[in-house]
Design a protein around this motif. Sequence first.
Motif, PDB file in Angstrom:
ATOM      1  N   LYS A  80      -3.075  17.330 -20.778  1.00 43.68           N
ATOM      2  CA  LYS A  80      -4.225  16.458 -21.038  1.00 43.68           C
ATOM      3  C   LYS A  80      -5.269  17.165 -21.891  1.00 43.68           C
ATOM      4  O   LYS A  80      -5.832  16.573 -22.836  1.00 43.68           O
ATOM      5  CB  LYS A  80      -4.841  16.012 -19.711  1.00 43.68           C
ATOM      6  N   GLN A  81      -5.538  18.422 -21.588  1.00 46.88           N
ATOM      7  CA  GLN A  81      -6.538  19.160 -22.344  1.00 46.88           C
ATOM      8  C   GLN A  81      -6.068  19.436 -23.766  1.00 46.88           C
ATOM      9  O   GLN A  81      -6.846  19.312 -24.721  1.00 46.88           O
ATOM     10  CB  GLN A  81      -6.891  20.455 -21.618  1.00 46.88           C
ATOM     11  N   ALA A  82      -4.809  19.799 -23.924  1.00 47.57           N
ATOM     12  CA  ALA A  82      -4.281  20.065 -25.263  1.00 47.57           C
ATOM     13  C   ALA A  82      -4.283  18.810 -26.123  1.00 47.57           C
ATOM     14  O   ALA A  82      -4.582  18.864 -27.323  1.00 47.57           O
ATOM     15  CB  ALA A  82      -2.875  20.644 -25.174  1.00 47.57           C
ATOM     16  N   MET A  83      -3.969  17.651 -25.527  1.00 49.40           N
ATOM     17  CA  MET A  83      -4.014  16.387 -26.259  1.00 49.40           C
ATOM     18  C   MET A  83      -5.436  16.119 -26.750  1.00 49.40           C
ATOM     19  O   MET A  83      -5.647  15.712 -27.908  1.00 49.40           O
ATOM     20  CB  MET A  83      -3.540  15.238 -25.369  1.00 49.40           C
ATOM     21  N   ALA A  84      -6.417  16.359 -25.896  1.00 49.55           N
ATOM     22  CA  ALA A  84      -7.811  16.136 -26.283  1.00 49.55           C
ATOM     23  C   ALA A  84      -8.215  17.074 -27.415  1.00 49.55           C
ATOM     24  O   ALA A  84      -8.910  16.670 -28.361  1.00 49.55           O
ATOM     25  CB  ALA A  84      -8.728  16.330 -25.077  1.00 49.55           C
ATOM     26  N   VAL A  85      -7.782  18.317 -27.340  1.00 47.48           N
ATOM     27  CA  VAL A  85      -8.094  19.300 -28.378  1.00 47.48           C
ATOM     28  C   VAL A  85      -7.510  18.860 -29.720  1.00 47.48           C
ATOM     29  O   VAL A  85      -8.199  18.865 -30.755  1.00 47.48           O
ATOM     30  CB  VAL A  85      -7.551  20.689 -27.974  1.00 47.48           C
ATOM     31  N   LEU A  86      -6.248  18.472 -29.730  1.00 42.71           N
ATOM     32  CA  LEU A  86      -5.586  18.047 -30.968  1.00 42.71           C
ATOM     33  C   LEU A  86      -6.230  16.788 -31.540  1.00 42.71           C
ATOM     34  O   LEU A  86      -6.422  16.674 -32.761  1.00 42.71           O
ATOM     35  CB  LEU A  86      -4.097  17.807 -30.712  1.00 42.71           C
ATOM     36  N   ASN A  87      -6.571  15.854 -30.673  1.00 40.29           N
ATOM     37  CA  ASN A  87      -7.182  14.604 -31.133  1.00 40.29           C
ATOM     38  C   ASN A  87      -8.604  14.792 -31.638  1.00 40.29           C
ATOM     39  O   ASN A  87      -9.153  13.908 -32.303  1.00 40.29           O
ATOM     40  CB  ASN A  87      -7.142  13.549 -30.021  1.00 40.29           C
ATOM     41  N   HIS A  88      -9.189  15.958 -31.334  1.00 41.79           N
ATOM     42  CA  HIS A  88     -10.489  16.308 -31.905  1.00 41.79           C
ATOM     43  C   HIS A  88     -10.319  17.243 -33.105  1.00 41.79           C
ATOM     44  O   HIS A  88     -11.263  17.941 -33.502  1.00 41.79           O
ATOM     45  CB  HIS A  88     -11.393  16.947 -30.843  1.00 41.79           C
ATOM     46  N   LYS A  89      -9.102  17.242 -33.657  1.00 48.41           N
ATOM     47  CA  LYS A  89      -8.808  17.944 -34.915  1.00 48.41           C
ATOM     48  C   LYS A  89      -8.992  19.454 -34.822  1.00 48.41           C
ATOM     49  O   LYS A  89      -9.526  20.104 -35.717  1.00 48.41           O
ATOM     50  CB  LYS A  89      -9.675  17.396 -36.057  1.00 48.41           C
ATOM     51  N   LYS A  90      -8.508  20.018 -33.709  1.00 45.93           N
ATOM     52  CA  LYS A  90      -8.536  21.462 -33.551  1.00 45.93           C
ATOM     53  C   LYS A  90      -7.132  21.954 -33.185  1.00 45.93           C
ATOM     54  O   LYS A  90      -6.369  21.231 -32.551  1.00 45.93           O
ATOM     55  CB  LYS A  90      -9.529  21.876 -32.457  1.00 45.93           C
ATOM     56  N   HIS A  91      -6.811  23.175 -33.583  1.00 45.36           N
ATOM     57  CA  HIS A  91      -5.557  23.793 -33.175  1.00 45.36           C
ATOM     58  C   HIS A  91      -5.611  24.107 -31.669  1.00 45.36           C
ATOM     59  O   HIS A  91      -6.702  24.296 -31.112  1.00 45.36           O
ATOM     60  CB  HIS A  91      -5.314  25.098 -33.927  1.00 45.36           C
ATOM     61  N   ALA A  92      -4.431  24.187 -31.043  1.00 47.85           N
ATOM     62  CA  ALA A  92      -4.371  24.484 -29.607  1.00 47.85           C
ATOM     63  C   ALA A  92      -3.369  25.597 -29.332  1.00 47.85           C
ATOM     64  O   ALA A  92      -2.208  25.513 -29.756  1.00 47.85           O
ATOM     65  CB  ALA A  92      -3.985  23.236 -28.820  1.00 47.85           C
TER      66      ALA A  92
END
Length: 326
Positions: A80-92
Amino acid sequence: MTKLKLGTIGTSSITEQFIEAAVLSSAYSLEAVYSRTDSTANDFKAKFKAEKAYSDWESFLKDEDIDVIYIASPNSLHFKQAMAVLNHKKHAIVEKPMVTSLAEWDELTQAAEKNGKVVVEAARHIHEPNFIKITEQIKALPDVYGASLTYSKYSSRYDKVLSGEEPAIFSTKFAGGAANDLGIYTVYAAVSWFGKPESVHSFSQKIRTGVDGKGTAVLRYPEFDVTLNYGKINTSLQQSEVYSSEQTIVLDAITGLEQASLVDARTREEQVIDLDSPADNPLIWEARTFSEVMLQPALEENKLRMQEWNRLSRTVHEVLEDIRKQ
C-alpha cells in the motif's frame, strides 16, 4: 554530481543502516523522514540531520523535493505504501518482502511503469560483490547435483513471543514469519543460481502467533533438488553448499558472505575461493546500484538491470507464494 533526495518510512535499525549507506554512497542526500508520531520523526531527523520530519502521511508524499522513498515498515504495509509513493511520482526502494502476494507484485510493477518510476526490492545480498563472484563460480560448474542453503538466526523478538507478546515480525496481521523475513534470502539465492524451479514443496513449524517460526522447502529442478532451511526461532551453524559431480562449493553465509571454498568431491582437498573483504555497511552495494538506475533509467545497461531484477523478484515471489500456501 546529481544526488537523489531521499525520504524514509520507518525508524528501525535497518532504516538507520540504509540511511548511513545511502549517504556514504554519495548518491543520496537525506531530505525527509516519516514516522507516525511527531516526537519520533523529529528525533530521527535530528539524529541523521534530515532536512524535514513528517508525521502527516499525505504531506510527506506530496513533498516535491523528495525523489525516492525507502520503505521499511512492517511487511503488510509495504504494498500500500509503495503504491502511494509511485502514484505520487517518486521512486520506491522497498524492504523485502516487497509484497505479500504475486498479484500485488504485478500491480506494483505495473504502477511503476505507468508512472515512469522505479520500484526495487531491497534484497541486498544479490548486489554484494562476493555473492556475484559465487554466482559466476556456480555458473562455471560442469554440472549441478543440488544444493543446501541455510539461513536460520534466533531473533531476540522471539523472547517477546515467549512472554506473551506479538511483535510485528511474528504476527500474521503484519505478514511476519520466517519465510518472509529470512527464507526470502535463500529463495533469492536459489533462483539467482539455478533459475525457476519446476515445483516447490515446503514444511513449516508454526508458533503460537500463527506464523512460521522455521521452515524447510525443497525446490525441484529437472535434474536436482535444492533444499532451503530458514528460521527465526533457532540458530543454525550449518554452512550452505552447492554440489557438482567434481566439487562442492561451501559458503559461510547467504548474506554477508565472507568465506567460501571448493572441496574436491573425491579427495576432499579444499581450495579457498578469493573473496573481497566485507563492507563496513553491507547495504552500500544496493544503495549504489539502485541510484545508478534511478539517475539514468533510459540507459540501455540500466534497462537490462531492471529487467533482470524484475524477472528475479517475480520468480522469488512465485516461490514464496507456494511456500505460504503450503
